[in-house]
Enzyme design. Structure first.
Site, PDB file in Angstrom:
ATOM      1  N   GLU A  96       0.830  -1.201   0.000  1.00 10.84           N
ATOM      2  CA  GLU A  96       0.000   0.000   0.000  1.00 10.84           C
ATOM      3  C   GLU A  96       0.865   1.251   0.000  1.00 10.84           C
ATOM      4  OE1 GLU A  96      -2.306  -0.286   3.541  1.00 10.84           O
ATOM      5  OE2 GLU A  96      -3.282  -2.140   2.910  1.00 10.84           O
ATOM      6  N   CYS A 117       2.966   8.332   1.901  1.00  8.30           N
ATOM      7  CA  CYS A 117       3.373   7.321   2.885  1.00  8.30           C
ATOM      8  C   CYS A 117       3.718   6.035   2.138  1.00  8.30           C
ATOM      9  CB  CYS A 117       2.217   7.108   3.867  1.00  8.30           C
ATOM     10  SG  CYS A 117       2.565   5.847   5.089  1.00  8.30           S
ATOM     11  N   CYS A 124       4.974  -7.618   8.032  1.00  2.00           N
ATOM     12  CA  CYS A 124       5.909  -7.045   9.007  1.00  2.00           C
ATOM     13  C   CYS A 124       6.122  -8.037  10.137  1.00  2.00           C
ATOM     14  CB  CYS A 124       5.346  -5.739   9.564  1.00  2.00           C
ATOM     15  SG  CYS A 124       6.494  -4.923  10.695  1.00  2.00           S
ATOM     16  N   CYS A 128       3.242  -5.298  16.191  1.00  2.22           N
ATOM     17  CA  CYS A 128       2.591  -4.281  17.031  1.00  2.22           C
ATOM     18  C   CYS A 128       1.103  -4.642  17.119  1.00  2.22           C
ATOM     19  CB  CYS A 128       2.769  -2.880  16.434  1.00  2.22           C
ATOM     20  SG  CYS A 128       4.493  -2.466  16.144  1.00  2.22           S
ATOM     21  N   CYS A 131      -1.897  -3.243  14.806  1.00  6.59           N
ATOM     22  CA  CYS A 131      -1.608  -3.042  13.387  1.00  6.59           C
ATOM     23  C   CYS A 131      -1.982  -4.255  12.541  1.00  6.59           C
ATOM     24  CB  CYS A 131      -0.119  -2.740  13.253  1.00  6.59           C
ATOM     25  SG  CYS A 131       0.430  -2.718  11.558  1.00  6.59           S
ATOM     26  N   GLY A 181       5.495  -2.478   7.071  1.00  2.00           N
ATOM     27  CA  GLY A 181       6.860  -2.920   7.328  1.00  2.00           C
ATOM     28  C   GLY A 181       7.594  -2.046   8.329  1.00  2.00           C
ATOM     29  N   GLU A 182       8.653  -2.608   8.895  1.00  3.77           N
ATOM     30  CA  GLU A 182       9.566  -1.844   9.765  1.00  3.77           C
ATOM     31  C   GLU A 182      10.727  -1.402   8.871  1.00  3.77           C
ATOM     32  OE1 GLU A 182      10.390  -0.557  13.034  1.00  3.77           O
ATOM     33  OE2 GLU A 182      12.018   0.000  11.692  1.00  3.77           O
ATOM     34  N   SER A 213      10.016   6.211   9.984  1.00  2.00           N
ATOM     35  CA  SER A 213       9.312   5.886  11.226  1.00  2.00           C
ATOM     36  C   SER A 213       9.675   4.470  11.658  1.00  2.00           C
ATOM     37  CB  SER A 213       7.804   5.983  10.978  1.00  2.00           C
ATOM     38  OG  SER A 213       7.103   5.528  12.106  1.00  2.00           O
ATOM     39  N   SER A 236       7.790   5.122  17.131  1.00  2.00           N
ATOM     40  CA  SER A 236       6.495   4.694  17.663  1.00  2.00           C
ATOM     41  C   SER A 236       6.681   4.351  19.131  1.00  2.00           C
ATOM     42  CB  SER A 236       5.997   3.467  16.899  1.00  2.00           C
ATOM     43  OG  SER A 236       5.787   3.807  15.551  1.00  2.00           O
ATOM     44  N   LEU A 237       6.185   5.189  20.008  1.00  2.00           N
ATOM     45  CA  LEU A 237       6.367   4.945  21.441  1.00  2.00           C
ATOM     46  C   LEU A 237       5.165   4.159  21.979  1.00  2.00           C
ATOM     47  CD1 LEU A 237       8.771   5.736  23.154  1.00  2.00           C
ATOM     48  CD2 LEU A 237       7.426   7.603  24.087  1.00  2.00           C
ATOM     49  N   HIS A 238       4.001   4.751  21.905  1.00  2.00           N
ATOM     50  CA  HIS A 238       2.721   4.099  22.228  1.00  2.00           C
ATOM     51  C   HIS A 238       2.592   3.623  23.674  1.00  2.00           C
ATOM     52  CE1 HIS A 238       2.286   4.543  18.028  1.00  2.00           C
ATOM     53  NE2 HIS A 238       2.829   3.409  17.654  1.00  2.00           N
ATOM     54  N   ASN A 312      -7.431   3.588  15.660  1.00  2.00           N
ATOM     55  CA  ASN A 312      -8.301   3.306  14.518  1.00  2.00           C
ATOM     56  C   ASN A 312      -8.681   1.824  14.579  1.00  2.00           C
ATOM     57  OD1 ASN A 312      -9.538   3.780  12.071  1.00  2.00           O
ATOM     58  ND2 ASN A 312      -7.662   3.621  10.872  1.00  2.00           N
ATOM     59  N   CYS A 355      -2.788   1.144   8.826  1.00  2.00           N
ATOM     60  CA  CYS A 355      -1.690   0.344   8.307  1.00  2.00           C
ATOM     61  C   CYS A 355      -2.083  -1.081   7.899  1.00  2.00           C
ATOM     62  CB  CYS A 355      -0.678   0.317   9.447  1.00  2.00           C
ATOM     63  SG  CYS A 355       0.913  -0.265   9.039  1.00  2.00           S
TER      64      CYS A 355
HETATM   65  S1  SF4 Z   1       3.024  -0.612  13.114  1.00  2.00           S
HETATM   66 FE1  SF4 Z   1       4.689  -0.701  11.616  1.00  2.00          FE
HETATM   67  S2  SF4 Z   1       6.314  -1.810  12.734  1.00  2.00           S
HETATM   68 FE2  SF4 Z   1       4.418  -2.220  13.842  1.00  2.00          FE
HETATM   69  S3  SF4 Z   1       3.594  -4.150  12.966  1.00  2.00           S
HETATM   70 FE3  SF4 Z   1       2.663  -2.423  11.835  1.00  2.00          FE
HETATM   71  S4  SF4 Z   1       3.959  -2.129  10.054  1.00  2.00           S
HETATM   72 FE4  SF4 Z   1       5.139  -3.317  11.556  1.00  2.00          FE
END
Ligand code: SF4
Length: 371
Positions: A96, A117, A124, A128, A131, A181-182, A213, A236-238, A312, A355
């Site tokens: 995407e 983006c 990934c 997380c 996600c 992805g990371e 990011s 990404s702290l969260h 979301n 995402c």
């Molecule tokens: S937020 Fe980013 S790093 Fe975390 S699982 Fe989703 S795509 Fe991967």
């Protein structure tokens, strides 16, 4: 995990690598610049348009390189200002790419500020919990050419919208490496792609307008800090404590806050850039005022900007978004001490812009249809 196509995408070549490749074929060095000029400045859509190259060379290039490593499957425009491009790669993987427009007063949507983006992996590995991209794990890394081609797809689409084909580059203001992805898990391909986007022979896009990011991979953040080009960094702290962050981000077990925050500080110090701390607000999980207080202290210590994102909803996950009043209370705690903070208005909710959700839906439909 890599996919090795029969022909590598031309969009993964740098000036140096293309010059070397053409030299092997007995071509003079200036041919590489001519090719790159057609790709990035004139934005040719096929080899046949490169009319200042001999026909034999165009045929040779077509045998060496893939001109279209991704195909546009769908382009969904939300009721607000977000477009989502679903792209299919040569191995049928889906990724995407999202165009986010920020409307400005008195300016039409075509001329509004645009952020693109982009994705760096198929799926990934980071898992997380909020996600959709992580739900099915990592399938593979994208190559540099596949990363760059996302921007080419956006440019072609914008050119078509604004009838500016073969004119100057369709304008966009920022690139955020924040899609599927990371990014720092695919470090070498990412850096090569960003070098191509940044180069004067490439898209010529300034490093200050490119944000990477990460979920918080400490060694790679330190490696990025040592790079000569100063991209922007978002983390990404969260969760503002290990206990809370671990519930949301499994990566925190490997790289807890006491290791992550010094690495972020090092990046900020090396590049003199304000880092952004991303914080998704989830009801009853991390939206308490104690978390707000801790987050405020971290942001003050790092001199970081905080981007709050109301959660979301993701199909299959139980979490909820906090009420607007609760979101505002959280913001107030940060503002009391003049922390730079934004509460993001959600974009693209109606097109599954969170995402990885659109890709997941299409993959499930394909599986159900046995395709
Ligand atoms: S937020 Fe980013 S790093 Fe975390 S699982 Fe989703 S795509 Fe991967």
């Amino acid at each position: 995990m890599k996919f090795t196509p029969a022909q590598p995408p031309i969009f993964g070549e740098t000036l140096a690598s293309l010059t070397a490749r053409l030299a092997e074929a007995g071509e003079p060095a200036y041919r590489a610049r001519q090719v790159l000029d057609w790709l990035y400045k004139k934005r040719a859509t096929g080899w046949d348009q490169m009319t200042n190259l001999p026909h034999a060379l165009r045929t040779r290039l077509a045998g060496l390189f893939d001109f279209d490593p991704s195909a546009l499957v769908s382009n969904r425009q939300s009721a607000d200002v977000t477009d989502k491009l679903l792209l299919e790669l040569r191995d049928r993987s889906l990724i995407e790419t999202v165009i986010i427009r920020a409307p400005q007063e008195g300016v039409g949507l075509d001329r509004s500020r645009k952020t693109i983006c982009i994705s760096t992996q198929v799926g990934c590995a980071m898992g997380c919990r909020f996600c959709a991209s992580g739900l099915a794990g990592l399938k593979r890394d994208l190559s540099a050419g596949e990363i760059v081609h996302q921007l080419i797809q956006v440019c072609r689409r914008e050119d078509a919208r604004t009838a500016r084909a073969n004119a100057e580059l369709a304008s966009f203001d920022n690139i955020v490496v924040m899609g599927m992805g990371e990014p720092l898990h695919n470090y070498d391909a990412l850096l090569r792609a960003l070098a191509i986007l940044n180069a004067e022979w490439g898209l010529g896009f300034g490093a200050r307008r490119i944000t990477i990011s990460t979920s918080g991979l400490v060694p790679q953040i330190r490696r990025l800090a040592a790079e000569p080009v100063g991209f922007r960094l978002a983390v990404s702290l969260h969760g503002a404590t290990n206990e809370v962050r671990e519930q949301i981000m499994p990566v925190n077990r490997r790289w807890p806050l006491e290791e992550l925050l010094p690495a972020v500080r090092e990046f900020a110090a090396r590049h003199g850039r304000m880092v952004t701390l991303e914080f998704i607000l989830i009801e009853g999980v991390n939206d308490g005022l104690d978390q707000a207080g801790r987050l405020r202290d971290i942001a003050l210590d790092l001199h970081a900007h905080v981007n709050l994102i109301p959660y979301n909803a993701v199909e299959g996950l139980p979490w909820k978004r906090p009420s607007a009043a609760r979101q505002q209370k959280f913001v107030s705690v940060l503002e009391e001490r003049d922390v730079s903070v934004t509460l993001r208005r959600e974009k693209g909710h109606d097109i599954d812009a969170a995402c990885g959700q659109l890709r997941l839906k299409v993959e499930r439909d394909r599986a159900a249809a046995g395709a």
